[in-house]
Design a protein around this motif. Structure first.
Motif, PDB file in Angstrom:
ATOM      1  N   ASN A 234       1.810  -0.641  -3.329  1.00  0.00           N
ATOM      2  CA  ASN A 234       0.631   0.088  -3.789  1.00  0.00           C
ATOM      3  C   ASN A 234      -0.600  -0.793  -3.928  1.00  0.00           C
ATOM      4  O   ASN A 234      -1.604  -0.394  -4.495  1.00  0.00           O
ATOM      5  CB  ASN A 234       0.942   0.786  -5.119  1.00  0.00           C
ATOM      6  N   ASP A 259      -2.302   4.953  -5.038  1.00  0.00           N
ATOM      7  CA  ASP A 259      -1.136   5.649  -5.599  1.00  0.00           C
ATOM      8  C   ASP A 259      -1.206   5.833  -7.125  1.00  0.00           C
ATOM      9  O   ASP A 259      -0.671   5.036  -7.891  1.00  0.00           O
ATOM     10  CB  ASP A 259       0.138   4.853  -5.208  1.00  0.00           C
ATOM     11  N   GLN A 347      12.372   2.901  -1.442  1.00  0.00           N
ATOM     12  CA  GLN A 347      11.005   2.845  -0.950  1.00  0.00           C
ATOM     13  C   GLN A 347      10.892   1.958   0.279  1.00  0.00           C
ATOM     14  O   GLN A 347      10.203   2.288   1.220  1.00  0.00           O
ATOM     15  CB  GLN A 347      10.100   2.318  -2.055  1.00  0.00           C
TER      16      GLN A 347
HETATM   17 MG    MG Z   1       3.181   4.111  -3.190  1.00  0.00          MG
END
Ligand code: MG
Ligand code: ADP
Length: 404
Positions: A234, A259, A347
């Motif tokens: 992010n 984000d 992720q």
């Molecule tokens: Mg993100």
């Protein structure tokens, strides 16, 4: 599910009215009865026109037929919601065409889009509820019985919250993408020409980048905010080339933060935990990746807390309430995105490979079954709406007051 905009150009004005009617009906009905769709669509041609549109929309998967004991009806699919959002963006001239997908988060799709002038921007589509329930742990209990409709509602909340913060942070001069538009579960923002920190293997001066990132975190805190997911995915790192007077070139690294749906206030009951976690996330990454360990301990929550609103600094933690969020909305959203954090493996996987992900158990197969062919390229550069429509109506979305 992949965003496939090819069918968009073929929808007629009546089809859009019917799709909008299904969306309106969904505010109070889990399954929208056909007679209600007819009533809300108010087509000149009456019922037969509506039925024609219903078939057309169902055929391309924008609405789905649901047979119930009491009555038959339709519900909006994520595909239908995508189209409505894009239609609004197109009517407001925020988006002209949709290009490639550049990111797949666990619960979002990130697409490059272009506006009328050809300028590239980013479309973020929130898709809460996409992660498979197999991977989900305890705190999903609160959300277990949610149906597709209510996941869409939560995705809208996530987009609204993220947009509100992006605006507030941008106005305050934070390095964030420029917010351009928001509709339903989507946001349009400027495209940042940079790689996520995660993809950067080497930096000339880790200490200085680390200091910049910590000072951003402290600056957020002084405005009453904790990012809540401050990690290498992010943080995008821009490389700015500068040339000194003597002609020597150097590269300055400039972080941009993205984000925001999970941002929390410094007053949150778990604020200290969130703050420490953000700090530690950056520390851990710098140690592992750049073998850099800061000499000073901290920063500590209690010190950061003292700086909140100091010297008349604008507090941004009430931003979301100020934009019409109720306590209930915030609670729902917080529960829904809790699982996002702390699951790095998921992720990494999602960002590295083309993974179409999985939806919650309520999603129909037809929404998942699209193949992974290069559909994106075929829509690249094509206007989203037919010429006739792109001149036409401004379409607004219904207000969000459903307490699901
Ligand atoms: Mg993100
Ligand atoms: P998620 O909530 O799913 O984590 P993010 O907003 O973090 O979604 O976006 C996922 C990825 O998409 C980011 O890690 C980044 O690589 C890319 N991305 C998102 N927004 C932008 C942007 N404005 N410009 C460039 N890349 C972006």
């Amino acid at each position: 599910m992949k965003l496939d905009t090819r069918a968009m150009r073929h929808l007629a004005a009546e089809d859009w009215k019917v799709l909008t009617a299904v969306e309106q009906g969904s505010k109070n009905h889990e399954i929208v009865p056909t007679p209600l769709i007819e009533k809300l669509a108010r087509l000149r041609g009456g019922a037969s026109g509506v039925h024609k549109s219903i078939s057309a929309l169902a055929k391309v998967g924008l609405i789905a037929r649901v047979k119930e004991a009491k009555y038959d009806g339709y519900r909006l699919t994520y595909g239908g919601l995508d189209y409505l959002a894009l239609h609004t963006h197109a009517s407001r001239k925020a988006v002209y065409s949709v290009g490639n997908r550049i990111g797949v988060g666990k619960e979002s799709d990130i697409m490059v889009v272009a506006d009328h002038s050809g300028k590239q921007c980013v479309l973020k589509i929130h898709r809460l509820g996409r992660i498979s329930f197999r991977t989900v742990k305890s705190n999903r209990d609160y959300l277990k019985n949610r149906n597709a409709q209510s996941w869409m509602y939560l995705s809208r909340l996530a987009a609204m919250k993220e947009y509100a913060f992006m605006n507030a942070l941008h106005e305050e001069g934070f390095p964030v993408p420029v917010p351009i538009a928001q509709s339903r579960h989507t946001i349009v923002m400027s495209l940042i020409d940079a790689f996520p920190l995660r993809q950067i293997s080497d930096v000339p001066d880790p200490a200085s980048l680390y200091a910049d990132l910590i000072s951003l975190l402290l600056r957020l805190a002084s405005h009453g905010l904790i990012h809540g997911d401050y990690n290498e995915f992010n943080i995008l790192v821009k490389e700015i080339k500068t040339t000194a007077e003597d002609g020597t070139e150097s590269i300055k690294l400039e972080p941009v933060i993205i984000d925001f749906p999970q941002m929390v206030s410094m007053e949150h009951v778990n604020a200290e935990m969130y703050f420490d976690r953000d700090v530690n996330c950056i520390k851990r990454f710098f140690t592992r990746r750049f073998h850099f360990t800061p000499t000073q301990p901290g920063p500590f929550f209690k010190d950061a807390k003292k700086t909140v609103g100091k010297g008349g600094l604008k507090r941004l933690d009430a931003t979301v309430e100020a934009s019409g969020f109720t306590k209930k909305m915030l609670k729902d959203l917080e529960a829904a995105i809790k699982d996002k954090e702390g699951d790095k493996e998921g992720q990494e996987g999602a960002n590295d490979e083309e993974d179409d992900g999985e939806y919650g158990e309520d999603e129909d197969d037809e929404e998942d079954s699209e193949d992974d062919g290069g559909g994106d390229d075929e829509t690249d550069g094509q206007p989203l709406l037919s010429d006739e429509l792109s001149k036409g109506l401004l379409q607004d979305e219904p207000s969000i007051d459903k307490a699901s």
